[in-house]
Design a protein around this motif. Structure first.
Motif, short mmCIF file in Angstrom:
data_model
loop_
_atom_site.label_atom_id
_atom_site.label_comp_id
_atom_site.label_asym_id
_atom_site.label_seq_id
_atom_site.Cartn_x
_atom_site.Cartn_y
_atom_site.Cartn_z
N PRO A 31 18.20 -51.49 2.47
CA PRO A 31 18.55 -50.01 2.37
C PRO A 31 17.32 -49.30 2.93
O PRO A 31 17.50 -48.23 3.26
CB PRO A 31 18.60 -50.00 0.79
CG PRO A 31 17.85 -51.29 0.51
CD PRO A 31 17.72 -52.27 1.24
N GLY A 32 16.43 -49.92 3.48
CA GLY A 32 15.41 -49.04 4.36
C GLY A 32 14.21 -48.60 3.61
O GLY A 32 13.38 -47.90 3.68
N ASP A 33 14.13 -49.54 2.49
CA ASP A 33 13.00 -49.16 1.28
C ASP A 33 11.61 -49.73 1.57
O ASP A 33 10.64 -49.28 1.38
CB ASP A 33 13.41 -49.36 -0.13
CG ASP A 33 14.04 -50.62 -0.19
OD1 ASP A 33 14.50 -51.61 0.59
OD2 ASP A 33 14.41 -51.02 -1.46
N ARG A 34 11.85 -51.07 2.13
CA ARG A 34 10.79 -51.94 2.07
C ARG A 34 10.38 -52.49 3.66
O ARG A 34 11.11 -52.62 4.52
CB ARG A 34 10.58 -53.25 1.34
CG ARG A 34 10.81 -52.87 0.00
CD ARG A 34 10.72 -54.09 -0.93
NE ARG A 34 11.37 -53.74 -2.19
CZ ARG A 34 11.73 -55.04 -2.82
NH1 ARG A 34 11.65 -56.27 -2.52
NH2 ARG A 34 12.09 -55.10 -4.32
N PRO A 35 9.04 -52.68 4.07
CA PRO A 35 8.79 -52.99 5.21
C PRO A 35 9.60 -54.25 5.46
O PRO A 35 9.70 -55.31 4.72
CB PRO A 35 7.35 -53.58 4.99
CG PRO A 35 6.90 -52.56 4.11
CD PRO A 35 7.88 -52.43 3.11
N ALA A 36 10.02 -54.42 6.82
CA ALA A 36 11.00 -55.49 7.04
C ALA A 36 10.77 -56.09 8.49
O ALA A 36 10.40 -55.41 9.41
CB ALA A 36 12.46 -55.01 7.12
N LEU A 37 10.64 -57.43 8.30
CA LEU A 37 10.45 -58.42 9.47
C LEU A 37 11.67 -59.06 9.76
O LEU A 37 12.35 -59.92 9.09
CB LEU A 37 9.19 -59.33 9.28
CG LEU A 37 9.11 -60.37 10.15
CD1 LEU A 37 8.72 -59.60 11.73
CD2 LEU A 37 7.99 -61.29 9.77
N LEU A 38 12.43 -58.73 11.10
CA LEU A 38 13.70 -59.30 11.39
C LEU A 38 13.52 -60.17 12.39
O LEU A 38 12.87 -60.07 13.56
CB LEU A 38 14.58 -58.00 11.75
CG LEU A 38 14.23 -56.82 11.09
CD1 LEU A 38 15.26 -55.68 11.64
CD2 LEU A 38 14.76 -56.81 9.43
N ILE A 39 13.98 -61.49 12.13
CA ILE A 39 14.20 -62.44 13.41
C ILE A 39 15.51 -63.00 13.37
O ILE A 39 16.37 -63.59 12.76
CB ILE A 39 13.20 -63.74 12.65
CG1 ILE A 39 11.97 -63.25 12.37
CG2 ILE A 39 13.05 -64.55 13.97
CD1 ILE A 39 10.76 -64.19 11.96
N GLY A 40 16.24 -62.67 14.76
CA GLY A 40 17.44 -63.41 14.93
C GLY A 40 17.59 -64.03 16.34
O GLY A 40 16.62 -63.56 17.34
N ALA A 41 18.52 -64.68 16.48
CA ALA A 41 18.75 -65.35 17.81
C ALA A 41 20.46 -65.24 18.23
O ALA A 41 21.01 -65.17 17.30
CB ALA A 41 18.37 -66.92 17.63
N GLY A 42 20.61 -65.02 19.38
CA GLY A 42 21.93 -64.93 19.71
C GLY A 42 22.64 -63.60 19.01
O GLY A 42 22.00 -62.60 18.84
N SER A 43 23.86 -64.25 18.39
CA SER A 43 24.70 -62.87 17.83
C SER A 43 24.07 -62.67 16.46
O SER A 43 24.43 -61.70 15.73
CB SER A 43 26.16 -63.26 17.66
OG SER A 43 26.36 -64.46 17.10
N GLY A 44 22.98 -63.49 16.09
CA GLY A 44 22.48 -63.39 14.80
C GLY A 44 21.54 -61.96 14.72
O GLY A 44 21.10 -61.41 13.84
N VAL A 45 21.46 -61.19 15.98
CA VAL A 45 20.73 -59.85 16.01
C VAL A 45 21.62 -59.07 15.47
O VAL A 45 20.91 -57.81 15.07
CB VAL A 45 20.22 -59.62 17.51
CG1 VAL A 45 21.51 -59.05 18.29
CG2 VAL A 45 19.30 -58.46 17.44
N VAL A 46 22.88 -59.37 15.25
CA VAL A 46 24.00 -58.10 15.08
C VAL A 46 23.53 -57.37 13.52
O VAL A 46 23.35 -56.26 13.57
CB VAL A 46 25.23 -58.71 14.86
CG1 VAL A 46 26.21 -57.63 14.25
CG2 VAL A 46 25.83 -59.16 16.50
N PRO A 47 23.42 -58.12 12.41
CA PRO A 47 23.19 -57.40 11.32
C PRO A 47 21.61 -56.59 11.30
O PRO A 47 21.38 -55.67 10.87
CB PRO A 47 23.20 -58.30 10.23
CG PRO A 47 23.10 -59.72 10.81
CD PRO A 47 23.51 -59.48 12.12
N LEU A 48 20.65 -57.34 12.01
CA LEU A 48 19.64 -56.79 12.40
C LEU A 48 19.54 -55.45 12.98
O LEU A 48 18.72 -54.49 12.62
CB LEU A 48 18.43 -58.01 12.87
CG LEU A 48 18.61 -59.35 12.36
CD1 LEU A 48 17.78 -60.24 12.95
CD2 LEU A 48 18.25 -59.32 10.81
N MET A 49 20.41 -55.29 13.97
CA MET A 49 20.45 -54.16 14.83
C MET A 49 20.99 -53.09 14.03
O MET A 49 20.54 -51.99 14.16
CB MET A 49 21.53 -54.35 16.04
CG MET A 49 21.17 -53.31 17.13
SD MET A 49 19.24 -53.37 17.71
CE MET A 49 19.33 -51.77 18.42
#
Ligand SMILES: Cc1cc2nc3c(=O)[nH]c(=O)nc-3n(C[C@H](O)[C@H](O)[C@H](O)COP(=O)(O)OP(=O)(O)OC[C@H]3O[C@@H](n4cnc5c(N)ncnc54)[C@H](O)[C@@H]3O)c2cc1C
Lengths: 239, 201
Positions: free
Chosen positions: A116-134
């Protein structure tokens, strides 16, 4: 396991019509499909939905897709699909679909991977795994959030990097097969993860890992080895 | 429901074993879990049955393996739409664990929980009568960690999220208590033949 975010069970239970309004090519293998969904209940970045296609003889194919777009109230959502070899559903999207076509979907589903945007977030994705992170990165920007956010994204090469033109200083890219002149080729490594953890906010990160199962295993193992608590790692596996 | 323009689907043979909305994943066995795969050695694994029972009990790996072996041969169905045909899992029938603890007459439901903190709820009737197992082998190999090894619950007549990986125990209750995915909007029972995917189905 990390906790959850309550989601509307009513939205999850109802199939809705979605009309394709736009197709944007991202890479030779991935494209973004924008839909008008007038009764969309809204979503949190990171959530996914279920989509179904129906053949003349009644055969139904349904697949899960992460939502690429940030929450917005325009009654539109976007999905980004890889073109899977011989893929039944992604194949239809990449070779047949055109604006005006209708599909059905239900969702958003599951609050587990949501941010929800409340806590510091470290996002790690590969290929289409970046979709929800984007969706998270876009939400962070669109809402002018100041909570720390970092994205580590892995692709085979620069031409296969989805959303390449949208990344900013929050993003580190890793190329596993081919890279531009002077840029190293290799997998997401312990050094990448250690750097991001060392650079973390007080109280640490909430980690979100998304991609193929192989990638998810690799990246989550690196996080655990680097000291990230297991109950602050959320994983979405695309299979 | 409307037909999708230009969508025929992959050529398919009629398959009566396929519940509605599912597809045959063939040799694939997708991994779907939202958590880090634990490194859990058999020597550290235990399985407990407690709650509304006369004699709560915990089994070690060796004690569980001393129970009469039982295998499941058949199909499995994941809520994400894949099904897998003709798989073989070996372990012990859950009845062998439930017998000795003597469930109370009031026990109607169970929560299965894993060594990682995952939970899922089931009506007790879905766990008894030779319909559920604790399994540690897939084919003739040890169950891989990413599929729940060293041991997982197997309730093949329900969607696979009910078959808790890295199973640690089962607590018997006199009421239904939604587990991890059930609190996340998934159906409380999860019968694939009735397409009980999400709450409201
Ligand atoms: C929570 C979640 C979110 C996801 N989000 C995304 C996303 O944002 N973007 C994205 O691109 N994907 C996403 N996925 C993956 C997506 O759900 C599909 O698995 C993917 O699009 C492939 O579906 P398909 O119908 O195109 O391929 P399928 O037809 O399912 O085929 C997949 C592979 O299996 C083989 N195969 C399967 N059945 C047969 C058969 N009968 N005969 C021959 N070969 C077969 C195919 O050759 C192919 O290689 C997500 C998955 C999950 C679980």
């Amino acid at each position: 396991m990390p906790g959850r975010i309550a989601v509307s069970t009513r939205a999850a239970a109802t199939w809705q019509r979605a009309t394709l309004t736009e197709i944007r090519r991202e890479t030779p293998y991935a494209a973004t499909f924008r839909f008008a969904v007038p009764d969309w209940a809204g979503h949190l970045p990171g959530q996914h939905l279920m989509l179904r296609l129906r053949a003349q003889d009644g055969y139904v194919a349904q697949r899960h897709y992460s939502i690429a777009s940030p929450p917005d109230d325009s009654g539109h959502i976007e999905l980004t699909l890889d073109h899977v070899d011989d893929g039944e559903v992604s194949g239809w999207f990449h070779t047949v679909a055109k604006p005006g076509d209708e599909v059905e979907l239900r969702g958003p589903l599951s609050g587990f991977f949501a941010w929800p945007g409340d806590r510091p977030a470290l996002l790690i994705g590969a290929g289409s795994g970046v979709v929800p992170l984007m969706s998270m990165v876009r939400h962070h920007r669109a809402s002018g959030l100041t909570v720390p956010l970092r994205l580590l994204v892995s692709a085979r090469g620069p031409e296969e990097l989805i959303y390449a033109s949208e990344y900013g200083p929050e993003t580190t890219t890793v190329f596993t097969r081919t890279a531009p002149e002077g840029v190293a080729v290799g997998r997401v490594s312990a050094a990448h993860v250690a750097g991001l953890l060392a650079d973390g906010p007080d109280g640490g990160w909430e980690a979100y890992v998304c991609g193929s199962n192989g990638f998810a295993e690799h990246a989550s193992r690196l996080l655990v080895d680097a000291g990230q608590p297991v109950d602050r790692i959320r994983i979405e596996r695309f299979g | 429901m409307n037909v999708t323009r230009g969508f025929a689907g992959r050529p398919r043979v009629r398959n009566d074993g396929l519940p509605p909305g599912q597809y045959d994943a063939g040799d694939d066995w997708p991994v779907l879990s939202a958590e880090v795969t634990p490194e859990l050695a058999p020597a550290e694994w235990t399985f407990t049955v407690d709650g509304l029972v006369a004699e709560p009990r915990t089994w070690t790996w060796d004690e569980a393996h001393a129970l009469p072996p039982s295998a499941y041969e058949g199909d499995i169905h994941c809520v994400t739409s894949w099904s897998k045909f003709g798989v073989r899992f070996s372990g012990v029938s859950l009845d062998a664990f439930l017998g000795p603890v003597r469930p109370s007459a009031e026990a109607t439901h169970a929560v299965a929980y894993s060594h990682t903190g995952y939970t899922t709820n089931l009506p007790l009737a879905d766990l008894t009568g030779g319909r559920a197992w604790i399994v540690w082998e897939y084919g003739d190999e040890p169950l891989p960690a990413e599929h729940g090894g060293p041991a997982r619950l197997l309730v093949p007549h329900l969607y696979f999220w009910k078959s808790a990986k890295w199973i640690a125990g089962i607590r018997l209750l006199d009421h239904d208590e939604p587990g991890f995915w059930e609190q996340n909007g998934y159906h409380h029972r999860g019968n694939p033949w009735e397409e009980q995917r999400y709450s409201g189905d």
